[in-house]
Design an enzyme around this catalytic site. Structure first.
Site, PDB file in Angstrom:
ATOM      1  N   GLY A   1      15.317  30.160 -39.770  1.00 30.09           N
ATOM      2  CA  GLY A   1      14.300  29.385 -40.781  1.00 30.09           C
ATOM      3  C   GLY A   1      13.091  30.628 -40.696  1.00 30.09           C
TER       4      GLY A   1
ATOM      5  N   GLU B   1      21.440  33.282 -35.727  1.00 27.40           N
ATOM      6  CA  GLU B   1      21.791  31.915 -36.099  1.00 27.40           C
ATOM      7  C   GLU B   1      23.167  32.422 -35.365  1.00 27.40           C
ATOM      8  OE1 GLU B   1      20.142  32.568 -39.102  1.00 27.40           O
ATOM      9  OE2 GLU B   1      18.869  31.416 -39.464  1.00 27.40           O
TER      10      GLU B   1
ATOM     11  N   ALA C   1      13.692  27.502 -36.845  1.00 23.50           N
ATOM     12  CA  ALA C   1      13.894  26.108 -36.507  1.00 23.50           C
ATOM     13  C   ALA C   1      12.956  26.290 -35.610  1.00 23.50           C
ATOM     14  CB  ALA C   1      15.260  25.986 -37.024  1.00 23.50           C
TER      15      ALA C   1
ATOM     16  N   GLU D   1      13.938  33.003 -43.487  1.00 23.85           N
ATOM     17  CA  GLU D   1      14.263  31.638 -45.328  1.00 23.85           C
ATOM     18  C   GLU D   1      13.191  31.211 -45.291  1.00 23.85           C
ATOM     19  OE1 GLU D   1      16.915  29.121 -42.209  1.00 23.85           O
ATOM     20  OE2 GLU D   1      18.704  29.693 -43.837  1.00 23.85           O
TER      21      GLU D   1
HETATM   22  N1  COA Z   1      12.499  26.979 -31.462  1.00 26.49           N
HETATM   23  C1  COA Z   1      12.043  26.368 -29.807  1.00 26.49           C
HETATM   24  N2  COA Z   1      11.176  27.688 -29.467  1.00 26.49           N
HETATM   25  C2  COA Z   1      11.042  28.292 -29.429  1.00 26.49           C
HETATM   26  C3  COA Z   1      11.696  29.221 -30.958  1.00 26.49           C
HETATM   27  C4  COA Z   1      12.865  28.320 -31.807  1.00 26.49           C
HETATM   28  N3  COA Z   1      13.104  29.043 -32.500  1.00 26.49           N
HETATM   29  N4  COA Z   1      11.449  30.748 -31.353  1.00 26.49           N
HETATM   30  C5  COA Z   1      10.971  30.842 -29.577  1.00 26.49           C
HETATM   31  N5  COA Z   1      10.446  29.336 -28.699  1.00 26.49           N
HETATM   32  C6  COA Z   1       9.733  29.098 -28.295  1.00 26.49           C
HETATM   33  C7  COA Z   1      10.314  29.559 -26.394  1.00 26.49           C
HETATM   34  O1  COA Z   1      11.300  28.721 -26.027  1.00 26.49           O
HETATM   35  C8  COA Z   1       8.829  30.045 -25.825  1.00 26.49           C
HETATM   36  O2  COA Z   1       8.673  28.557 -24.815  1.00 26.49           O
HETATM   37  P1  COA Z   1       7.975  28.501 -23.291  1.00 26.49           P
HETATM   38  O3  COA Z   1       6.869  29.001 -23.690  1.00 26.49           O
HETATM   39  O4  COA Z   1       8.011  27.327 -23.498  1.00 26.49           O
HETATM   40  O5  COA Z   1       9.375  28.889 -22.763  1.00 26.49           O
HETATM   41  C9  COA Z   1       8.148  30.332 -26.403  1.00 26.49           C
HETATM   42  O6  COA Z   1       8.563  29.659 -28.314  1.00 26.49           O
HETATM   43  C10 COA Z   1       7.521  32.174 -26.733  1.00 26.49           C
HETATM   44  O7  COA Z   1       8.541  32.365 -26.831  1.00 26.49           O
HETATM   45  P2  COA Z   1       9.566  33.579 -25.916  1.00 26.49           P
HETATM   46  O8  COA Z   1      11.166  33.428 -25.975  1.00 26.49           O
HETATM   47  O9  COA Z   1       9.058  33.232 -24.626  1.00 26.49           O
HETATM   48  O10 COA Z   1       9.112  35.382 -26.344  1.00 26.49           O
HETATM   49  P3  COA Z   1       9.522  36.389 -26.950  1.00 26.49           P
HETATM   50  O11 COA Z   1       8.661  37.770 -27.140  1.00 26.49           O
HETATM   51  O12 COA Z   1       9.840  37.410 -25.371  1.00 26.49           O
HETATM   52  O13 COA Z   1      10.388  35.688 -27.661  1.00 26.49           O
HETATM   53  C11 COA Z   1      11.226  35.973 -30.097  1.00 26.49           C
HETATM   54  C12 COA Z   1      10.421  36.352 -28.676  1.00 26.49           C
HETATM   55  C13 COA Z   1      11.120  35.651 -31.163  1.00 26.49           C
HETATM   56  C14 COA Z   1      12.681  37.188 -29.991  1.00 26.49           C
HETATM   57  C15 COA Z   1      12.424  34.462 -29.283  1.00 26.49           C
HETATM   58  O14 COA Z   1      11.594  33.434 -28.972  1.00 26.49           O
HETATM   59  C16 COA Z   1      13.667  34.030 -29.590  1.00 26.49           C
HETATM   60  O15 COA Z   1      14.505  35.406 -29.684  1.00 26.49           O
HETATM   61  N6  COA Z   1      13.589  33.021 -30.306  1.00 26.49           N
HETATM   62  C17 COA Z   1      14.561  32.649 -31.291  1.00 26.49           C
HETATM   63  C18 COA Z   1      14.743  32.375 -32.132  1.00 26.49           C
HETATM   64  C19 COA Z   1      15.763  31.999 -32.981  1.00 26.49           C
HETATM   65  O16 COA Z   1      17.227  32.367 -32.141  1.00 26.49           O
HETATM   66  N7  COA Z   1      15.956  31.631 -34.665  1.00 26.49           N
HETATM   67  C20 COA Z   1      17.067  30.889 -35.309  1.00 26.49           C
HETATM   68  C21 COA Z   1      17.023  29.610 -35.009  1.00 26.49           C
HETATM   69  S1  COA Z   1      18.163  29.196 -36.336  1.00 26.49           S
END
Ligand code: COA
Length: 259
Positions: free
Chosen positions: A112, A135, A67, A115
């Site tokens: 999500g 989460e 999400a 999911e």
């Molecule tokens: N919601 C909003 N923005 C998100 C996102 C999410 N779930 N996942 C990634 N993004 C955004 C980041 O904030 C970043 O934005 P920015 O460039 O404006 O800073 C962009 O996507 C790229 O992500 P980044 O974290 O820089 O890439 P990465 O390769 O270093 O890491 C992940 C990739 C997927 C491991 C990492 O983005 C992450 O942990 N995301 C969240 C996962 C999560 O907790 N999901 C559950 C949500 S309930």
């Protein structure tokens, strides 16, 4: 097909491919995207041209990284529950789709995103795919049916471990655990999904719909989904979610313990 803000859609040889198109945000599922996925699946199900559906993410990195965390900021318990209910409803409609739905998982399927993949009938993953329910890092729990569906795929013990540790699974491990049907090279992902859907297409459409209805009846119990909504909402009334979300946005580790 209609035009969508956050999706690309194509229909080719009866297969509707729905691609989540926010690659610079790791295809994070903001509210509008979730709603659009629901609308596109409904449209595909109503189209005489379509016999099956593939859901995937744009780019080589992410299916959907969860999400959209930015939309969690400042939500009340009631707003949190309403958000989860909207997601649960869309994902339940995917699970209940009378036409087969495959998740082509082309990268991160987290929160999500995992999911969404679990709501599809089958999951085909590329070698670089990663699955997880992270989460708890945010002070939250899965809210789009993940607490229920993960147990169904991998069993209660492993599901609890995955949800409590936020461990990420690679595609091979996810296959071993029963979450994923097949792993293929990224460039073969679409072709593998098409191959399986063409095999299914040679069978009786009525019987395929009946298999889906019968399998979903095995899984049916709304109690767990309702409990998930309540607990998801309650997380928004806790101080910890503020720390979890701030930490993500500030790109640092959360500090949930004050010792
Ligand atoms: N919601 C909003 N923005 C998100 C996102 C999410 N779930 N996942 C990634 N993004 C955004 C980041 O904030 C970043 O934005 P920015 O460039 O404006 O800073 C962009 O996507 C790229 O992500 P980044 O974290 O820089 O890439 P990465 O390769 O270093 O890491 C992940 C990739 C997927 C491991 C990492 O983005 C992450 O942990 N995301 C969240 C996962 C999560 O907790 N999901 C559950 C949500 S309930």
């Amino acid at each position: 097909m209609n035009t969508y803000q956050n999706l690309k859609t194509t229909i080719e040889n009866g297969i509707c491919t729905i691609t989540i198109n926010r690659p610079d945000k790791m295809n994070a599922l903001n509210r509008e995207t979730v709603q659009e996925i629901g609308d596109a699946v409904k449209e595909a199900n109503e189209s005489k041209e379509v016999f099956s559906i593939i859901i995937t993410g744009e780019g080589p990195k992410a299916f959907a990284a969860g999400a959209d965390i930015k939309e969690f900021l400042g939500l009340t318990k009631e707003q949190g529950m309403a958000m989860a209910k909207a997601g649960q409803d869309v994902f339940l409609n995917i699970e209940n789709s009378p036409k087969p739905v495959i998740a082509a998982v082309n990268g991160f399927a987290l929160g999500g995103g995992c999911e969404l993949a679990m709501a599809c009938h089958l999951r085909i993953a590329s070698e670089n795919a990663k699955f997880g329910q992270p989460e708890v890092n945010l002070g939250l729990i899965p809210g789009y049916g993940g607490t229920q569906r993960l147990i169904r795929y991998v069993g209660r013990s492993k599901a609890l471990e995955l949800m409590m540790t936020a461990e990420m699974l690679n595609a091979h491990k996810a296959t071993e655990l029963g979450l994923v049907n097949h792993v293929v090279a990224q460039e073969s992902l679409h072709a593998k999904c098409v191959e399986i859907l063409n095999e299914i297409k040679s069978k009786s459409p009525f019987a395929i719909g009946a298999v889906i209805r019968a399998a979903n009846a095995y899984d049916e119990t709304s109690k767990g989904f309702d409990e998930e909504l309540t607990e998801f909402g309650k997380c928004f009334a806790s101080e910890e979610i503020k720390e979890g979300i701030s930490a993500f946005l500030e790109k640092r580790k959360p500090q949930f313990h004050k010792s």
